[in-house]
Design an enzyme around this catalytic site. Structure first.
Site, PDB file in Angstrom:
ATOM      1  CE  LYS A 181      -2.844   3.410   1.540  1.00 14.78           C
ATOM      2  NZ  LYS A 181      -2.340   4.809   1.937  1.00 14.78           N
ATOM      3  N   GLY A 238       4.517   3.903  11.161  1.00 14.54           N
ATOM      4  CA  GLY A 238       3.665   5.174  11.196  1.00 14.54           C
ATOM      5  C   GLY A 238       3.304   5.509  12.487  1.00 14.54           C
ATOM      6  CB  SER A 239       0.333   7.527  13.747  1.00 16.05           C
ATOM      7  OG  SER A 239      -0.664   6.766  12.931  1.00 16.05           O
ATOM      8  NE  ARG A 240       1.149   5.301  21.297  1.00 15.11           N
ATOM      9  CZ  ARG A 240       1.631   5.646  22.516  1.00 15.11           C
ATOM     10  NH1 ARG A 240       0.609   5.371  23.562  1.00 15.11           N
ATOM     11  NH2 ARG A 240       2.625   6.124  22.933  1.00 15.11           N
ATOM     12  N   GLY A 242      -2.551   4.995  13.695  1.00 22.01           N
ATOM     13  CA  GLY A 242      -2.682   4.087  12.462  1.00 22.01           C
ATOM     14  C   GLY A 242      -2.218   2.490  12.606  1.00 22.01           C
ATOM     15  N   GLY A 243      -1.205   2.418  13.582  1.00 20.80           N
ATOM     16  CA  GLY A 243      -0.686   0.970  13.447  1.00 20.80           C
ATOM     17  C   GLY A 243      -1.719   0.082  14.696  1.00 20.80           C
ATOM     18  CD  GLU A 262       9.919   2.092  13.294  1.00 23.10           C
ATOM     19  OE1 GLU A 262      10.038   3.416  13.293  1.00 23.10           O
ATOM     20  OE2 GLU A 262      10.400   1.461  12.548  1.00 23.10           O
ATOM     21  CB  CYS A 299      11.099   6.072  14.289  1.00 24.33           C
ATOM     22  SG  CYS A 299      12.307   5.333  12.989  1.00 24.33           S
ATOM     23  CD  GLU A 389       6.920  10.113  17.741  1.00 26.54           C
ATOM     24  OE1 GLU A 389       7.891   9.739  17.109  1.00 26.54           O
ATOM     25  OE2 GLU A 389       5.857   9.148  17.723  1.00 26.54           O
TER      26      GLU A 389
END
Length: 529
Positions: A181, A238-240, A242-243, A262, A299, A389
């Site tokens: 993607k 990516g972001s928390r 999104g993950g 991650e 990151c 973060e």
């Protein structure tokens, strides 16, 4: 050529729905309209990947390694247009992107070498013991490819963590087809790399379903990809939010699958008193350089400094603030990232328990003004939001009363990708009890260094306890990353000609194998072990 196509196996498709890339420095449209992959495209790509999984997973190590090398060569052959496209879409400088291209091809070549060596198969043979009571059967074990993998391109690494980045390279090395993607912030860059991978698949005579590329902006596209029953694992950076969204989709499937996400990390840096007194000004300059590297869009950005309060820390903070004032605000990767950074800085500015140490100044379109803040250990422990973060060049200094409070701050932290100790010889005994504490919180512990810069090697771990990643047992960088996409399989009493080549007595792949508990060189067989 970039024309905004969707790549499904060897085919290219157009879409009625489209989106554009934008120059983050100016907001101007870059490149053509890019197609948005549909649910039907996802289904077709996953079907092809499922068909390719068996043949691709059973290739000899040499053939699969040659394919990885071919992908690296095809990316190199794109030439300068790849760098120029990435510069236009991300605002990143040429030198950074040329280095990232080298890292991308280098990690493909590293995995090719690992595949040729064959240790990742972990071929293990235990011979039958027919005279034992009870008898023991012949047991043989090896790692098998997990199956089709969904990979999500990252915003901050348009090459090394995107279409043919570490997740894709390690999945290919494990023998897993990949459906990518693409990230909507750099679709032209993604398409160029995707076409290079598509060419390598064709040139190597592999099944077309080994690789597909799905561009698009919607969350629905990624959700449909993870939900497809033919996908067996996910790689995400990516972001928390999104993950965790992808983790939840994977968890609710009829067949739950692993999501290697991650997500977030503030990468704490502990500066012990001796180092702070002896070289605090020097450390302040190095900290500023690490914090502002790439506008802080790494990151491993050092987002939290923890130290004992006093004149030496005052001097460090003053020197760091002065160094940050000299840094020219850099263009961030996208308007969305710039907006999120501004919101994070504003939230810290509003917090009564936090003081700004750096000067406020104007930025410009999508630019990152470095920001340094201070708080106390007590406030940091009381208000969890202070430790959130802020993706960009923002950091907070946590002032502690003594080394016991430093340890308490560390103990209260979430999981991290990295943790760092700066120390001198006289700090050794003070540092010693911090090592197990920090090892429990992070995937990589540094001494007298800075966390930005992740080497692609065999020993590297780029992972860590939640929420740095969704699975602390893995790494997304280095040769160990291949293990995420493998599963162990045991064969009991199978006839020789029904065994996979890696487990046959004749050892046709010439692997090092563990036979009856002893590691044997390729020449050894079960018969002569």
């Amino acid at each position: 050529m970039i024309d905004g196509s969707i790549l499904i196996g060897r085919a290219t498709r157009r879409s009625k729905e489209s989106f554009h890339a934008y120059d983050p420095a100016t907001g101007a449209v870059v490149g053509p309209a890019f197609g948005i992959a549909s649910a039907a495209d996802v289904a077709d790509a996953c079907a092809l990947a499922a068909d390719a999984a068996g043949p691709f997973g059973s290739l000899t190590p040499a053939v699969r390694a040659d394919f990885l090398d071919a992908v690296a060569a095809a990316i190199t052959d794109i030439g300068d247009v790849l760098i120029e496209t990435a510069m236009a879409e991300t605002g990143l400088p040429r030198a950074r992107l040329e280095g990232e291209r080298g890292r991308t091809t280098g990690q493909l070549q590293l995995f090719a070498a690992v595949v040729r060596q064959g240790d990742w198969l972990d071929a293990t043979l235990d011979s039958a013991l027919p005279d034992r009571v009870p008898p023991r059967p012949a047991l043989r074990r090896m790692n098998l490819s997990l199956g089709p993998v969904a990979v999500f391109g990252a915003s901050n690494f348009p090459l090394a963590f995107s279409v043919a980045g570490g997740d894709t390279a390690s999945a290919f090395a494990a023998g897993c087809p990949v459906v990518v993607k693409g990230h909507s912030a750099h679709p032209g860059t993604g398409e160029l790399v995707a076409r290079a991978v598509q060419k390598a698949v064709a040139d190597c005579g592999l099944p077309e379903g080994v690789f597909s590329y799905l561009p698009g902006k919607s969350h629905a596209l990624g959700s449909a990809l993870v939900a497809d029953p033919r996908i067996k694992a996910v790689g995400f950076t990516g972001s928390r939010g999104g993950g965790l969204h992808l983790v939840e989709i994977a968890r609710k499937r009829k067949e739950p699958i692993p999501v290697y996400a991650e997500m977030s990390s503030v990468n704490p840096v502990i500066i012990l008193p001796g180092a702070l007194a002896d070289r605090g000004i020097e450390l302040a300059g190095a900290f500023s350089s690490s914090l502002t590297l790439g506008a802080g869009q790494f990151c491993t950005n050092p987002g939290t400094i923890v130290a004992v309060d006093g004149p030496a820390l005052d001097a460090f903070v003053g020197a760091a603030a002065a160094a940050l004032a000299d840094v020219e605000p850099a263009t961030m990767l996208s308007a969305g990232i710039a907006s999120a950074y501004a919101d994070g800085v504003a939230a810290l500015d509003r917090n009564a328990a936090v003081e700004r140490a750096s000067a406020e100044r104007g930025a410009g379109h999508n630019r990152c003004v470095p920001a340094l803040f201070e708080t106390t250990a007590e406030a940091y422990a009381r208000d969890a939001s202070i430790g959130d973060e802020v993706f960009g060049s923002a950091a907070i200094v946590v002032r502690c009363r003594d080394i016991a409070e430093v340890a308490a701050v560390v103990a209260g932290m979430e999981g991290q990708l990295t943790a760092t100790i700066h120390m001198d010889q006289r700090d050794m005994e003070m540092a010693r009890p911090l090592v197990p504490l920090l090892s429990d919180k992070a995937g990589r512990l540094l001494v007298n260094g800075w966390p930005t810069g992740v080497e692609v090697t065999h020993a590297m771990v780029h992972g860590g306890p939640f929420p740095a990643t969704s699975d602390s047992r893995s790494t997304s960088v280095g040769s160990l990353a291949i293990a995420r996409f493998l599963r162990p399989m045991c064969f009991q009493n199978l006839p020789e000609d029904m065994l996979p080549p890696a487990l046959q007595d004749s050892n046709p792949w010439h692997l090092s194998r563990r036979i009856d508990g002893e590691l044997r060189a390729p020449a050894a067989t079960l018969a002569n072990a």
